[in-house]
Design a protein around this motif. Structure first.
Motif, PDB file in Angstrom:
ATOM      1  N   LEU A   1      -6.255   6.544  19.745  1.00  0.00           N
ATOM      2  CA  LEU A   1      -6.174   6.902  21.060  1.00  0.00           C
ATOM      3  C   LEU A   1      -5.239   7.698  21.073  1.00  0.00           C
ATOM      4  CD1 LEU A   1      -6.930   6.279  24.228  1.00  0.00           C
ATOM      5  CD2 LEU A   1      -5.275   4.565  24.134  1.00  0.00           C
ATOM      6  N   THR A   2      -5.428   9.073  21.778  1.00  0.00           N
ATOM      7  CA  THR A   2      -4.125   9.798  21.912  1.00  0.00           C
ATOM      8  C   THR A   2      -3.945   9.904  23.585  1.00  0.00           C
ATOM      9  OG1 THR A   2      -5.106  11.225  20.292  1.00  0.00           O
ATOM     10  CG2 THR A   2      -3.591  12.286  21.749  1.00  0.00           C
ATOM     11  N   VAL A   3      -2.912   9.766  23.823  1.00  0.00           N
ATOM     12  CA  VAL A   3      -2.322   9.678  25.382  1.00  0.00           C
ATOM     13  C   VAL A   3      -1.947  11.043  25.531  1.00  0.00           C
ATOM     14  CG1 VAL A   3      -0.855   8.915  26.927  1.00  0.00           C
ATOM     15  CG2 VAL A   3      -1.830   7.436  25.220  1.00  0.00           C
ATOM     16  N   ALA A   4      -2.577  11.804  26.553  1.00  0.00           N
ATOM     17  CA  ALA A   4      -2.071  13.038  27.017  1.00  0.00           C
ATOM     18  C   ALA A   4      -1.108  13.076  27.949  1.00  0.00           C
ATOM     19  CB  ALA A   4      -3.475  13.594  27.780  1.00  0.00           C
ATOM     20  N   ASP A   5      -0.449  14.124  27.940  1.00  0.00           N
ATOM     21  CA  ASP A   5       0.753  14.408  28.898  1.00  0.00           C
ATOM     22  C   ASP A   5       0.222  14.010  30.229  1.00  0.00           C
ATOM     23  OD1 ASP A   5       2.232  15.675  26.832  1.00  0.00           O
ATOM     24  OD2 ASP A   5       1.480  17.659  27.113  1.00  0.00           O
ATOM     25  N   PRO A   6       1.193  13.418  31.053  1.00  0.00           N
ATOM     26  CA  PRO A   6       1.276  13.332  32.271  1.00  0.00           C
ATOM     27  C   PRO A   6       0.231  14.217  33.127  1.00  0.00           C
ATOM     28  CG  PRO A   6       3.319  12.422  31.549  1.00  0.00           C
ATOM     29  CD  PRO A   6       2.700  13.272  30.544  1.00  0.00           C
ATOM     30  N   VAL A   7      -0.526  13.951  34.054  1.00  0.00           N
ATOM     31  CA  VAL A   7      -1.271  14.998  34.764  1.00  0.00           C
ATOM     32  C   VAL A   7      -0.511  14.987  36.075  1.00  0.00           C
ATOM     33  CG1 VAL A   7      -3.416  15.589  35.874  1.00  0.00           C
ATOM     34  CG2 VAL A   7      -3.340  14.576  33.553  1.00  0.00           C
ATOM     35  N   GLN A   8      -0.431  16.088  36.666  1.00  0.00           N
ATOM     36  CA  GLN A   8       0.077  16.071  38.016  1.00  0.00           C
ATOM     37  C   GLN A   8      -0.978  15.935  38.917  1.00  0.00           C
ATOM     38  OE1 GLN A   8       3.402  16.811  38.886  1.00  0.00           O
ATOM     39  NE2 GLN A   8       3.777  16.901  36.458  1.00  0.00           N
ATOM     40  N   PHE A   9      -0.691  14.724  39.870  1.00  0.00           N
ATOM     41  CA  PHE A   9      -1.804  14.427  40.750  1.00  0.00           C
ATOM     42  C   PHE A   9      -1.810  15.292  41.924  1.00  0.00           C
ATOM     43  CE2 PHE A   9      -1.028  10.740  38.340  1.00  0.00           C
ATOM     44  CZ  PHE A   9      -2.254  10.171  37.978  1.00  0.00           C
ATOM     45  N   THR A  10      -3.042  15.521  42.452  1.00  0.00           N
ATOM     46  CA  THR A  10      -3.111  16.311  43.788  1.00  0.00           C
ATOM     47  C   THR A  10      -3.765  15.321  44.598  1.00  0.00           C
ATOM     48  OG1 THR A  10      -5.371  16.759  43.053  1.00  0.00           O
ATOM     49  CG2 THR A  10      -3.532  18.380  42.396  1.00  0.00           C
ATOM     50  N   ASN A  11      -4.041  15.844  45.801  1.00  0.00           N
ATOM     51  CA  ASN A  11      -4.904  14.959  46.779  1.00  0.00           C
ATOM     52  C   ASN A  11      -6.273  14.556  46.644  1.00  0.00           C
ATOM     53  OD1 ASN A  11      -2.395  15.188  48.478  1.00  0.00           O
ATOM     54  ND2 ASN A  11      -3.069  16.849  49.501  1.00  0.00           N
ATOM     55  N   HIS A  12      -6.602  15.389  45.474  1.00  0.00           N
ATOM     56  CA  HIS A  12      -7.931  15.115  45.164  1.00  0.00           C
ATOM     57  C   HIS A  12      -8.089  14.056  44.169  1.00  0.00           C
ATOM     58  CE1 HIS A  12      -9.318  18.725  47.238  1.00  0.00           C
ATOM     59  NE2 HIS A  12      -8.487  19.485  46.456  1.00  0.00           N
ATOM     60  N   ALA A  13      -9.063  13.017  44.310  1.00  0.00           N
ATOM     61  CA  ALA A  13      -8.958  12.100  43.292  1.00  0.00           C
ATOM     62  C   ALA A  13     -10.019  12.305  42.409  1.00  0.00           C
ATOM     63  CB  ALA A  13      -9.582  10.579  44.164  1.00  0.00           C
ATOM     64  N   SER A  14      -9.767  12.194  41.117  1.00  0.00           N
ATOM     65  CA  SER A  14     -10.695  12.551  39.953  1.00  0.00           C
ATOM     66  C   SER A  14     -10.489  11.526  38.799  1.00  0.00           C
ATOM     67  CB  SER A  14     -10.374  13.939  39.547  1.00  0.00           C
ATOM     68  OG  SER A  14      -8.998  13.984  38.748  1.00  0.00           O
ATOM     69  N   LEU A  15     -11.582  11.491  37.947  1.00  0.00           N
ATOM     70  CA  LEU A  15     -11.762  10.625  36.726  1.00  0.00           C
ATOM     71  C   LEU A  15     -11.918  11.718  35.716  1.00  0.00           C
ATOM     72  CD1 LEU A  15     -12.163   7.958  35.378  1.00  0.00           C
ATOM     73  CD2 LEU A  15     -14.497   8.204  35.959  1.00  0.00           C
ATOM     74  N   VAL A  16     -11.291  11.852  34.582  1.00  0.00           N
ATOM     75  CA  VAL A  16     -11.338  12.461  33.188  1.00  0.00           C
ATOM     76  C   VAL A  16     -11.971  11.657  32.182  1.00  0.00           C
ATOM     77  CG1 VAL A  16     -10.298  14.114  31.709  1.00  0.00           C
ATOM     78  CG2 VAL A  16      -9.601  13.962  34.052  1.00  0.00           C
ATOM     79  N   VAL A  17     -13.096  12.101  31.729  1.00  0.00           N
ATOM     80  CA  VAL A  17     -13.629  11.218  30.507  1.00  0.00           C
ATOM     81  C   VAL A  17     -13.631  12.025  29.224  1.00  0.00           C
ATOM     82  CG1 VAL A  17     -15.734  10.264  29.685  1.00  0.00           C
ATOM     83  CG2 VAL A  17     -14.959   9.870  32.098  1.00  0.00           C
ATOM     84  N   TYR A  18     -12.593  11.796  28.253  1.00  0.00           N
ATOM     85  CA  TYR A  18     -12.688  12.528  26.975  1.00  0.00           C
ATOM     86  C   TYR A  18     -13.480  11.985  25.935  1.00  0.00           C
ATOM     87  CZ  TYR A  18      -8.498  14.380  28.962  1.00  0.00           C
ATOM     88  OH  TYR A  18      -7.419  15.316  29.641  1.00  0.00           O
ATOM     89  N   ILE A  19     -14.413  13.034  25.349  1.00  0.00           N
ATOM     90  CA  ILE A  19     -15.191  12.475  24.261  1.00  0.00           C
ATOM     91  C   ILE A  19     -14.989  13.719  23.265  1.00  0.00           C
ATOM     92  CG2 ILE A  19     -17.764  12.472  23.649  1.00  0.00           C
ATOM     93  CD1 ILE A  19     -18.176  12.193  26.743  1.00  0.00           C
ATOM     94  N   GLY A  20     -14.165  13.125  22.154  1.00  0.00           N
ATOM     95  CA  GLY A  20     -13.777  14.085  21.078  1.00  0.00           C
ATOM     96  C   GLY A  20     -12.990  15.227  21.730  1.00  0.00           C
ATOM     97  N   PRO A  21     -13.477  16.383  21.274  1.00  0.00           N
ATOM     98  CA  PRO A  21     -12.436  17.545  21.933  1.00  0.00           C
ATOM     99  C   PRO A  21     -12.866  18.020  23.317  1.00  0.00           C
ATOM    100  CG  PRO A  21     -14.162  18.358  20.346  1.00  0.00           C
ATOM    101  CD  PRO A  21     -14.131  16.809  20.401  1.00  0.00           C
ATOM    102  N   ALA A  22     -14.171  17.394  23.947  1.00  0.00           N
ATOM    103  CA  ALA A  22     -14.506  17.725  25.231  1.00  0.00           C
ATOM    104  C   ALA A  22     -13.969  16.817  26.198  1.00  0.00           C
ATOM    105  CB  ALA A  22     -16.089  17.698  25.050  1.00  0.00           C
ATOM    106  N   HIS A  23     -13.976  17.069  27.277  1.00  0.00           N
ATOM    107  CA  HIS A  23     -13.738  16.193  28.524  1.00  0.00           C
ATOM    108  C   HIS A  23     -14.623  16.574  29.723  1.00  0.00           C
ATOM    109  CE1 HIS A  23     -10.991  19.574  29.611  1.00  0.00           C
ATOM    110  NE2 HIS A  23     -11.061  18.794  30.789  1.00  0.00           N
ATOM    111  N   ILE A  24     -14.787  15.729  30.486  1.00  0.00           N
ATOM    112  CA  ILE A  24     -15.718  15.893  31.803  1.00  0.00           C
ATOM    113  C   ILE A  24     -14.681  15.237  32.878  1.00  0.00           C
ATOM    114  CG2 ILE A  24     -17.514  15.063  33.121  1.00  0.00           C
ATOM    115  CD1 ILE A  24     -18.958  14.405  30.330  1.00  0.00           C
ATOM    116  N   GLU A  25     -14.359  16.010  33.786  1.00  0.00           N
ATOM    117  CA  GLU A  25     -13.494  15.631  34.957  1.00  0.00           C
ATOM    118  C   GLU A  25     -14.631  15.409  36.255  1.00  0.00           C
ATOM    119  OE1 GLU A  25      -9.768  17.221  37.637  1.00  0.00           O
ATOM    120  OE2 GLU A  25     -10.332  18.312  35.967  1.00  0.00           O
ATOM    121  N   ILE A  26     -14.500  14.283  36.667  1.00  0.00           N
ATOM    122  CA  ILE A  26     -15.091  13.864  37.940  1.00  0.00           C
ATOM    123  C   ILE A  26     -14.453  13.704  39.200  1.00  0.00           C
ATOM    124  CG2 ILE A  26     -17.008  12.271  38.690  1.00  0.00           C
ATOM    125  CD1 ILE A  26     -17.440  11.364  35.678  1.00  0.00           C
TER     126      ILE A  26
END
Length: 95
Positions: A50-75
């Motif tokens: 498990l690799t923990v990424a740098d903290p993400v700056q939160f905005t007013n938009h709620a989102s979920l990021v799913v990492y699959i290997g080198p790819a990621h999906i932001e919902i």
């Protein structure tokens, strides 16, 4: 069956009479259960890196990021569920 016998404190004959089994049947189960190395069977643990990424700056938009290997999906809120389903199915498809 044999664990009940051991916990009962009864003699083998008394336990067999109370449970309507023969001594030979009880002895059979003792032999059968000796094949299992222990009462608790554990499976080996498989750790996933498990690799923990740098903290993400939160905005007013709620989102979920799913990492699959080198790819990621932001919902983000308001996403199209059909599009997400199609993307997941495409990722599951063999190459």
């Amino acid at each position: 069956m044999p664990p009940d016998y051991k916990a009962s404190g009864l003699t083998m004959s008394a336990w067999c009479d109370a449970h309507h089994v023969t001594k030979e049947q009880l002895k059979y189960w003792f032999r059968k259960l000796k094949v299992v190395p222990s009462e608790v069977v554990t499976t080996p643990t498989h750790w996933v890196p498990l690799t923990v990424a740098d903290p993400v700056q939160f905005t007013n938009h709620a989102s979920l990021v799913v990492y699959i290997g080198p790819a990621h999906i932001e919902i983000r809120s308001g996403f199209d569920p059909r599009l997400l389903r199609e993307v997941v199915q495409a990722l599951e498809a063999p190459c």
